[in-house]
Enzyme design. Structure first.
Site, PDB file in Angstrom:
ATOM      1  N   ASN A   1       0.737  -1.446  -0.257  1.00 30.83           N
ATOM      2  CA  ASN A   1       0.252   0.134   0.180  1.00 30.83           C
ATOM      3  C   ASN A   1       0.977   1.306  -0.523  1.00 30.83           C
ATOM      4  O   ASN A   1       0.270   1.855  -0.570  1.00 30.83           O
ATOM      5  CB  ASN A   1      -0.769  -0.243   1.455  1.00 30.83           C
TER       6      ASN A   1
ATOM      7  N   CYS B   1      -6.630  -0.744   9.625  1.00 32.99           N
ATOM      8  CA  CYS B   1      -6.420  -1.755   8.675  1.00 32.99           C
ATOM      9  C   CYS B   1      -5.631  -0.892   7.379  1.00 32.99           C
ATOM     10  O   CYS B   1      -5.560   0.159   7.508  1.00 32.99           O
ATOM     11  CB  CYS B   1      -7.284  -2.414   8.785  1.00 32.99           C
ATOM     12  N   SER B   2      -6.787  -1.833   6.479  1.00 36.07           N
ATOM     13  CA  SER B   2      -6.473  -0.259   5.628  1.00 36.07           C
ATOM     14  C   SER B   2      -8.050   0.370   5.137  1.00 36.07           C
ATOM     15  O   SER B   2      -7.518   2.020   5.422  1.00 36.07           O
ATOM     16  CB  SER B   2      -7.221  -0.612   3.574  1.00 36.07           C
ATOM     17  N   ASP B   3      -9.013   0.844   4.857  1.00 34.59           N
ATOM     18  CA  ASP B   3      -9.508   1.908   5.206  1.00 34.59           C
ATOM     19  C   ASP B   3     -10.258   1.643   6.860  1.00 34.59           C
ATOM     20  O   ASP B   3     -11.877   2.559   6.445  1.00 34.59           O
ATOM     21  CB  ASP B   3     -11.073   1.594   4.424  1.00 34.59           C
ATOM     22  N   GLY B   4     -10.464   0.833   7.101  1.00 34.83           N
ATOM     23  CA  GLY B   4     -11.448   0.876   8.204  1.00 34.83           C
ATOM     24  C   GLY B   4     -12.494   0.785   9.191  1.00 34.83           C
ATOM     25  O   GLY B   4     -12.635   0.844  10.153  1.00 34.83           O
ATOM     26  N   TRP B   5     -12.794  -0.675   7.890  1.00 31.47           N
ATOM     27  CA  TRP B   5     -14.432  -0.546   7.981  1.00 31.47           C
ATOM     28  C   TRP B   5     -14.450  -2.216   7.790  1.00 31.47           C
ATOM     29  O   TRP B   5     -16.117  -3.105   8.061  1.00 31.47           O
ATOM     30  CB  TRP B   5     -15.188  -0.221   7.133  1.00 31.47           C
ATOM     31  N   ASP B   6     -13.505  -3.409   8.194  1.00 30.20           N
ATOM     32  CA  ASP B   6     -13.915  -4.278   7.921  1.00 30.20           C
ATOM     33  C   ASP B   6     -13.088  -4.761   9.022  1.00 30.20           C
ATOM     34  O   ASP B   6     -13.476  -5.115  10.172  1.00 30.20           O
ATOM     35  CB  ASP B   6     -13.216  -4.901   6.373  1.00 30.20           C
TER      36      ASP B   6
ATOM     37  N   LYS C   1     -19.424  -1.331   5.662  1.00 29.51           N
ATOM     38  CA  LYS C   1     -20.378  -2.145   4.814  1.00 29.51           C
ATOM     39  C   LYS C   1     -21.197  -3.309   4.452  1.00 29.51           C
ATOM     40  O   LYS C   1     -20.851  -3.594   3.117  1.00 29.51           O
ATOM     41  CB  LYS C   1     -19.082  -1.343   3.022  1.00 29.51           C
TER      42      LYS C   1
ATOM     43  N   ARG D   1     -20.378  -5.694   1.122  1.00 28.78           N
ATOM     44  CA  ARG D   1     -19.627  -7.202   1.815  1.00 28.78           C
ATOM     45  C   ARG D   1     -21.235  -8.267   1.539  1.00 28.78           C
ATOM     46  O   ARG D   1     -20.826  -9.129   1.589  1.00 28.78           O
ATOM     47  CB  ARG D   1     -19.577  -6.787   2.955  1.00 28.78           C
TER      48      ARG D   1
END
Length: 689
Positions: free
Chosen positions: A247, A334-339, A376, A380
């Site tokens: 990333n 994490c990456s976007d903070g929602w999973d 999401k 998902r």
């Protein structure tokens, strides 16, 4: 509806992979919301909600017809063999249009209408407020404050309107940190422990190889200062190091310890959504083997990597929970903070705080860390036609990890396995508006609270089905996961729940809960009868005293009875009545219409003695044993995943459709509404004045 080309097909064979030689023949019905297969001989019905369908595959023609393989998000896999290929094609094309709408406004929740008596439309939508959840943690306080900059979702459109940040954080720090974080997801408080240690969540910084943001660095330092226990805090990146490095090449990355003072940085290695999706697919392939041997199933499960991923999530959550328990604050991304961030933050709280291990607390945790902070769900879970690469079992893994904790510490959780399965199924069903949309802003724009029903309102009517009979409310404050490989189990109740022959006839939890409910009913009944007996004793005692006083005629000396005779109420009552009947015609009491009933009822107001038989008969003392019951009175067969429910009035066993009423029984002292069957409900309605 235009989408339905064929509403009914007869002589359809449903193939069970465990019984391929004797398939079931019945009628297939296609409605606007469900695919229904009815077996005329056994009267068994198989209902498949269109929104639960994950994939439809038209298999090559066979000598018996055209097979249609349907795989569901609930892990049901079923094949229907339709006699004519043209009919199979019509069903196939209709389902393709129905199971995944193009528009979110076409989802089931916008048309769903429960029975009028079930629950009102607004029930459940106001059960949880973010401000109230943070008040549980005593926030705001001297260190944390409510930020009003996101009231119109201008700071971050996937965050809730109310976000809590350090009091030291300035407007410039908040704006700059938001711009420096992927999707604008700046560090925000999600949990404050009673020792001042906190869990904050965010997305990855846009640092690339050398970029930095002084305000973002100041923001993390402000978070550290809210906790006076230590002079450092952890920053946890849930990704594998190699993913984070990749990333960086795209201008994103992770925090550089040289720029961020007083932090200890950790990578904890949970794989991304694409790896998790592929892993679950391999689990399903393992479960769908035609004739699985022990080695074939275990090897397939091992090659899927699913249990390894579950352990990795629990490991990361345990690291966060242990740090907070020791008084060290943690910032997670994490990456976007929602999973992955949602998974580990919520599981860490589950381990730390017994409130989140209750039914209400677990729902509040989902509302806060999943719904409000922008997991999401619609993408998902594949609610509508979207990029298939965005679909991933993130929430399923969270429920799996919760189940692992429940298996290890069953007494620490108020809810049972059925509670988790209901949550899983309704996240995908879109029957309720609770999980529709990808963030809080989406749900407000869709006006879901006005247009749809809430899952929490539905579940409030069925709480007795979700109770864990082994729950001990005063269990340890914090619990720890056992991460030994032998302790991470395959969740048969989720991934193999529709497979016949591998489950007990009744789950142990159901039997325990049923026994507990029966005991509760009998104890409530005993309490009521004890009070009634005490009241009757009081009536008789007072009545005997009045009769004794009344029979002492003027001018005559009454003989004083021994105290033991006065206390023998039955003897006194019979003796006084015999004296009255043998008395002269001009006896003063014979002229009056004095009776025992009038004396007792005037002595103390209560329900009349005539009501006693109704009170006794309103409670079933004996409940029918579950073991040998195979069908409900409505002819619906019971299988391994349908719940058997007792009527508390007659003691018979019914399916969930036949026992949908809750009323207070006259023979219960508590007056608490309890489940009764429709027949008993009608009888009680006739008896009531």
């Amino acid at each position: 509806m235009d989408e339905i080309k064929l509403a009914k097909v007869e002589n359809v064979r449903m193939i069970d992979r465990y019984n391929t030689k004797n398939p079931t023949v019945g009628t297939l019905y296609l409605t606007a919301t469900h695919l229904i297969f009815v077996e005329p001989d056994s009267n068994k019905e198989t209902w498949i909600l269109h929104m639960h369908v994950a994939s439809i595959e038209k298999l090559p023609l066979s000598t018996t017809g055209s097979p249609l393989l349907i795989r569901c998000k609930t892990f049901l896999s079923v094949t229907f063999v339709i006699p004519k290929d043209s009919e199979c094609h019509d069903v196939y094309t209709s389902l393709l249009k129905l199971f995944q709408p193009v528009s979110i406004n076409k989802l089931y929740c916008f048309n769903y209408q429960p029975n009028k008596d079930d629950f009102p439309k607004n029930a459940g939508w106001d059960y949880f407020k973010l401000e109230a959840e943070f008040k549980h943690m005593l926030v705001p306080n001297e260190a944390w404050t409510l930020c009003s900059m996101n009231e119109k979702y201008e700071l971050c459109d996937t965050y809730p309107r109310q976000i809590y940040v350090p009091k030291e954080a300035t407007t410039l720090m908040l704006i700059s940190s938001s711009r420096f974080r992927s999707k604008g997801r700046l560090p925000a408080l999600t949990y404050l422990h009673n020792n001042k240690a906190s869990i904050c969540r965010c997305s990855q910084p846009l640092s690339g190889f050398s970029a930095r943001c002084l305000e973002d660095e100041q923001m993390l330092e402000a978070i550290r200062k809210t906790n006076s226990n230590t002079d450092y805090m952890y920053v946890v990146d849930t990704r594998p190091r190699i993913n984070a490095m990749a990333n960086r090449a795209a201008g994103k990355g992770y925090e550089n310890e040289a720029f961020y003072e007083n932090i200890k940085f950790h990578f904890l290695g949970i794989e991304n959504i694409h790896v998790q999706r592929a892993s679950l697919q391999k689990v399903l392939e393992a479960c769908e083997q035609k004739s699985p041997t022990m080695s074939a199933f275990i090897n397939a499960l091992e090659s899927s990597g699913w249990l390894k991923h579950i352990r990795s999530i629990l490991d990361t959550s345990s690291f966060i929970a242990n740090a907070v328990d020791k008084g060290v604050s943690v910032v997670v991304h994490c990456s976007d903070g929602w999973d992955r961030t949602a998974q580990v933050c919520s599981l860490a709280q589950l381990m730390l705080n017994p409130y989140y291990r209750t039914i209400k607390g677990f729902q509040a945790l989902i509302e806060k860390d999943w719904l409000a902070f922008g997991h999401k769900f619609s993408e998902r879970c594949g609610h509508i036609q979207t990029d298939a690469r965005e679909v991933s079992p993130i929430f399923t893994q969270f429920l799996d990890c919760t189940w692992q904790l429940m298996s290890q510490r069953s007494e620490a959780f108020e809810f049972n396995e059925r509670f988790l399965l209901i949550l899983h199924d309704h996240v995908h069903s879109c029957q309720f508006g609770t999980f529709v949309g990808n963030c809080e802003k989406d749900r407000l724009d869709l006006k879901l609270a006005e247009r749809t029903f809430s899952l929490w309102g539905f579940m409030a009517n069925h709480l007795n089905e979700y109770i864990n009979p082994l729950y001990k409310p005063n269990v340890d404050e914090a619990i720890k996961a056992n991460l030994a490989p032998q302790c991470i189990k395959f969740w048969r109740g989720m991934y193999s729940r529709f497979e016949s022959g591998i489950h007990p006839r009744e789950p142990l939890g159901d039997l325990l809960l049923d026994s507990k409910e029966h005991c509760n009913s009998l104890e409530d009944h005993v309490q009521h009868l004890t009070k009634r007996i005490a009241s009757f004793k009081n009536y008789i005692s007072k009545s005997a005293k009045k009769l004794q006083d009344a029979t002492s005629a003027p001018g005559k000396v009454s003989k004083e009875l021994p105290s033991n005779e006065i206390n023998d109420n039955k003897y006194n009552y019979d003796k006084k009545l015999s004296e009255l009947s043998a008395a002269d015609d001009d006896h003063p009491l014979k002229a009056s219409n004095m009776s025992f009933a009038s004396l007792s009822l005037s002595a103390e107001q209560s329900s009349p003695p005539q009501a006693l038989p109704e009170e006794i008969n309103s409670v079933a003392v004996d409940w029918k044993p579950m073991r040998n019951v195979t069908t409900c009175s409505c002819s619906t067969p019971f299988d391994q995943f349908s719940k058997k429910t007792h009527c508390w009035r007659c003691g018979d066993i019914f399916c969930e459709r036949c026992i949908d009423k809750n009323v207070a029984l006259p023979g219960h002292d508590s007056g608490k509404p309890v489940p009764v069957c429709r027949g008993c409900f009608r009888q009680m309605q006739k008896q009531s004045p």
